[in-house]
Design a protein around this motif. Structure first.
Motif, PDB file in Angstrom:
ATOM      1  N   CYS A 128       0.849  -1.194   0.000  1.00  0.00           N
ATOM      2  CA  CYS A 128       0.000   0.000   0.000  1.00  0.00           C
ATOM      3  C   CYS A 128       0.885   1.243   0.000  1.00  0.00           C
ATOM      4  O   CYS A 128       1.848   1.329   0.767  1.00  0.00           O
ATOM      5  CB  CYS A 128      -0.906   0.025   1.231  1.00  0.00           C
ATOM      6  SG  CYS A 128      -2.023  -1.387   1.366  1.00  0.00           S
ATOM      7  N   THR A 129       0.550   2.196  -0.857  1.00  0.00           N
ATOM      8  CA  THR A 129       1.295   3.449  -0.904  1.00  0.00           C
ATOM      9  C   THR A 129       0.340   4.603  -0.667  1.00  0.00           C
ATOM     10  O   THR A 129      -0.836   4.553  -1.034  1.00  0.00           O
ATOM     11  CB  THR A 129       1.989   3.645  -2.267  1.00  0.00           C
ATOM     12  OG1 THR A 129       0.990   3.861  -3.283  1.00  0.00           O
ATOM     13  CG2 THR A 129       2.819   2.427  -2.633  1.00  0.00           C
ATOM     14  N   GLY A 130       0.859   5.654  -0.045  1.00  0.00           N
ATOM     15  CA  GLY A 130       0.058   6.842   0.220  1.00  0.00           C
ATOM     16  C   GLY A 130      -0.678   6.755   1.544  1.00  0.00           C
ATOM     17  O   GLY A 130      -1.080   5.678   1.983  1.00  0.00           O
ATOM     18  N   GLY A 131      -0.855   7.894   2.187  1.00  0.00           N
ATOM     19  CA  GLY A 131      -1.639   7.962   3.417  1.00  0.00           C
ATOM     20  C   GLY A 131      -1.002   7.265   4.604  1.00  0.00           C
ATOM     21  O   GLY A 131      -1.713   6.708   5.438  1.00  0.00           O
ATOM     22  N   MET A 132       0.325   7.303   4.701  1.00  0.00           N
ATOM     23  CA  MET A 132       1.009   6.557   5.748  1.00  0.00           C
ATOM     24  C   MET A 132       1.472   7.414   6.926  1.00  0.00           C
ATOM     25  O   MET A 132       2.082   6.892   7.859  1.00  0.00           O
ATOM     26  CB  MET A 132       2.217   5.831   5.159  1.00  0.00           C
ATOM     27  CG  MET A 132       1.870   4.602   4.349  1.00  0.00           C
ATOM     28  SD  MET A 132       0.943   3.369   5.305  1.00  0.00           S
ATOM     29  CE  MET A 132       2.074   3.058   6.643  1.00  0.00           C
ATOM     30  N   SER A 133       1.203   8.709   6.919  1.00  0.00           N
ATOM     31  CA  SER A 133       1.654   9.549   8.036  1.00  0.00           C
ATOM     32  C   SER A 133       0.626   9.499   9.163  1.00  0.00           C
ATOM     33  O   SER A 133      -0.380   8.795   9.090  1.00  0.00           O
ATOM     34  CB  SER A 133       1.853  10.980   7.558  1.00  0.00           C
ATOM     35  OG  SER A 133       0.612  11.656   7.458  1.00  0.00           O
ATOM     36  N   VAL A 134       0.879  10.265  10.215  1.00  0.00           N
ATOM     37  CA  VAL A 134      -0.040  10.304  11.358  1.00  0.00           C
ATOM     38  C   VAL A 134      -1.057  11.440  11.221  1.00  0.00           C
ATOM     39  O   VAL A 134      -1.807  11.720  12.159  1.00  0.00           O
ATOM     40  CB  VAL A 134       0.734  10.453  12.685  1.00  0.00           C
ATOM     41  CG1 VAL A 134       1.556   9.203  12.956  1.00  0.00           C
ATOM     42  CG2 VAL A 134       1.641  11.688  12.667  1.00  0.00           C
ATOM     43  N   ASP A 135      -1.118  12.081  10.053  1.00  0.00           N
ATOM     44  CA  ASP A 135      -2.113  13.129   9.841  1.00  0.00           C
ATOM     45  C   ASP A 135      -3.518  12.531   9.930  1.00  0.00           C
ATOM     46  O   ASP A 135      -3.734  11.376   9.538  1.00  0.00           O
ATOM     47  CB  ASP A 135      -1.924  13.787   8.464  1.00  0.00           C
ATOM     48  CG  ASP A 135      -0.608  14.556   8.370  1.00  0.00           C
ATOM     49  OD1 ASP A 135      -0.010  14.827   9.430  1.00  0.00           O
ATOM     50  OD2 ASP A 135      -0.181  14.853   7.241  1.00  0.00           O
ATOM     51  N   PRO A 170      -2.920   3.204   7.441  1.00  0.00           N
ATOM     52  CA  PRO A 170      -2.615   2.280   8.548  1.00  0.00           C
ATOM     53  C   PRO A 170      -3.864   1.701   9.220  1.00  0.00           C
ATOM     54  O   PRO A 170      -3.928   0.489   9.482  1.00  0.00           O
ATOM     55  CB  PRO A 170      -1.803   3.145   9.523  1.00  0.00           C
ATOM     56  CG  PRO A 170      -1.192   4.204   8.654  1.00  0.00           C
ATOM     57  CD  PRO A 170      -2.233   4.508   7.628  1.00  0.00           C
ATOM     58  N   SER A 171      -4.847   2.555   9.488  1.00  0.00           N
ATOM     59  CA  SER A 171      -6.061   2.055  10.149  1.00  0.00           C
ATOM     60  C   SER A 171      -6.847   1.131   9.224  1.00  0.00           C
ATOM     61  O   SER A 171      -7.448   0.141   9.671  1.00  0.00           O
ATOM     62  CB  SER A 171      -6.940   3.230  10.600  1.00  0.00           C
ATOM     63  OG  SER A 171      -7.324   4.037   9.503  1.00  0.00           O
ATOM     64  N   ILE A 203       1.650  -7.794   4.279  1.00  0.00           N
ATOM     65  CA  ILE A 203       1.149  -6.528   3.748  1.00  0.00           C
ATOM     66  C   ILE A 203       2.039  -5.416   4.270  1.00  0.00           C
ATOM     67  O   ILE A 203       2.401  -5.399   5.453  1.00  0.00           O
ATOM     68  CB  ILE A 203      -0.334  -6.295   4.122  1.00  0.00           C
ATOM     69  CG1 ILE A 203      -0.850  -4.993   3.487  1.00  0.00           C
ATOM     70  CG2 ILE A 203      -0.561  -6.325   5.628  1.00  0.00           C
ATOM     71  CD1 ILE A 203      -2.361  -4.834   3.556  1.00  0.00           C
ATOM     72  N   MET A 204       2.409  -4.507   3.388  1.00  0.00           N
ATOM     73  CA  MET A 204       3.276  -3.387   3.754  1.00  0.00           C
ATOM     74  C   MET A 204       2.598  -2.071   3.442  1.00  0.00           C
ATOM     75  O   MET A 204       1.900  -1.936   2.429  1.00  0.00           O
ATOM     76  CB  MET A 204       4.597  -3.434   2.972  1.00  0.00           C
ATOM     77  CG  MET A 204       5.421  -4.675   3.138  1.00  0.00           C
ATOM     78  SD  MET A 204       6.997  -4.460   2.257  1.00  0.00           S
ATOM     79  CE  MET A 204       7.427  -6.165   1.958  1.00  0.00           C
ATOM     80  N   GLY A 205       2.830  -1.099   4.314  1.00  0.00           N
ATOM     81  CA  GLY A 205       2.457   0.281   4.050  1.00  0.00           C
ATOM     82  C   GLY A 205       3.739   1.062   3.841  1.00  0.00           C
ATOM     83  O   GLY A 205       4.576   1.134   4.754  1.00  0.00           O
ATOM     84  N   LEU A 206       3.920   1.611   2.640  1.00  0.00           N
ATOM     85  CA  LEU A 206       5.185   2.272   2.316  1.00  0.00           C
ATOM     86  C   LEU A 206       5.091   3.782   2.495  1.00  0.00           C
ATOM     87  O   LEU A 206       4.191   4.431   1.950  1.00  0.00           O
ATOM     88  CB  LEU A 206       5.581   1.972   0.863  1.00  0.00           C
ATOM     89  CG  LEU A 206       5.726   0.500   0.479  1.00  0.00           C
ATOM     90  CD1 LEU A 206       6.253   0.403  -0.945  1.00  0.00           C
ATOM     91  CD2 LEU A 206       6.640  -0.236   1.440  1.00  0.00           C
TER      92      LEU A 206
END
Length: 341
Positions: free
Chosen positions: A235-242, A248-249, A282-285
């Protein structure tokens, strides 16, 4: 083994390789172990500084350096690893396939703590190509006590010290998250980078989904990729804590057990790794994978491609060596990045 004058050595068996070095011309073995000295050899031996020679006398309980190197090779060898020819008491281990080289560092340390014995190896978890060197084994003296080699064997046990794992033929599914890409406002420049990195490890892409910044869309895309037979999901995009970064969720909602959200690696701190019950990773990049030459993704991907299950502890240990120096000319993986463990 006994020492005799070279001029008196005709007919005797040399007990070690003798190297001839001529600057900018040659560095090679002039006389190999086992060579029977002839009259015509004497001038050459004297010209390379051999006023005396050690000739072989077999002694109970002692091993010649070449015999000892063979024992050390047997300690290390495993599938997909082959030896070089024994030369000057050294055997090199050579990769017989492309794959992930792994070594039990704790047991390696135990062997190298023994006197007069060495095994030098590449870093563990290192991606290698067929034909590349993996390690070298030798003893320091010309002859060594057999008992020391037995101690080395006992410290390793029955499990080989090294392994070279082939890459699996995996299929990956990619989920690209972001309203700017979903609505066509900008070009997707992240996915091509991911595809290129995957291809280095024989991983093809079975399906690619572009979704909006909505949890249900991300979850549905992940589920669709799993149904399409993906062995790995990225998964790419949307990985920050904003607050509006929901990847991530959404990965949690998809049913994956999160191993780690965050890694002690720069670049790549916002990396996520999880596994589904069937073992599918599964990875979040994080965004840095798109523009940085080497990141956490480059450290994790070879292990995943070789079928290695990664733990929280594995990721925590990456802090040692986890700082990329962002060199102007990137030479990864031939640098210190990710080489702590």
């Amino acid at each position: 083994m006994k020492k005799i004058a070279t001029v008196d050595a005709v007919g005797h068996v040399i007990c070690h390789d003798i190297t001839r070095i001529v600057k900018d011309v040659v560095k090679d073995v002039a006389f190999k172990k086992g060579h029977i000295v002839k009259e015509e050899d004497i001038p050459m031996l004297l010209s390379i500084g051999k006023e005396h020679l050690y000739v072989w006398e077999k002694t109970e309980g002692m091993l010649h350096e070449n015999e000892a190197a063979e024992v050390l090779y047997d300690i290390c060898k495993n599938e997909n690893i082959k030896p070089s020819e024994v030369k000057e008491g050294k055997i090199e281990l050579i990769a017989d396939i492309d794959g992930l080289f792994r070594i039990d560092v704790e047991r390696l340390d135990k062997i190298n703590e023994l006197d007069e014995i060495i095994i030098a190896a590449r870093h563990t978890n290192y991606p290698v190509k067929k034909g590349e060197k993996l390690a070298g084994t030798r003893v320091i003296p010309l002859v060594v006590e057999e008992e020391k080699l037995k101690k080395a064997q006992e410290s390793v046990g029955d499990i080989p010290l090294m392994e070279l794992l082939p890459y699996k033929n995996m299929k990956a599914g990619i989920v690209t998250t972001g309203s700017e890409v979903y609505h066509g406002r900008i070009k997707d420049t992240f996915t091509p980078v991911v595809i290129e990195k995957l291809s280095k490890y024989n991983i093809s892409v079975c399906k690619h989904k572009i979704v909006n910044d909505e949890s249900n869309m991300i979850v549905d895309a992940i589920n669709e990729l799993r149904e399409n037979g993906a062995d790995l999901i990225v998964c790419t995009g949307g990985m920050s804590v904003d607050p509006d970064d929901l990847t991530p969720s959404a990965i949690r909602e998809s049913g994956a057990k999160i191993i780690s959200y965050g890694a002690p690696v720069l670049p790549g701190a916002m990396f996520l790794l999880g596994y589904f019950e069937d073992g599918t990773p599964i990875m979040g990049l994080p965004g840095c994978v798109m523009y940085a030459k080497a990141t956490i993704f480059d450290l994790i991907l070879p292990r995943v491609a070789a079928g290695v299950k990664i733990t929280k502890k594995d990721i925590a240990r990456m802090g040692n060596g986890g700082l990329c120096l962002s060199c102007k000319v990137c030479i990864y993986p031939n640098c210190g990045f990710g080489k702590g463990v």
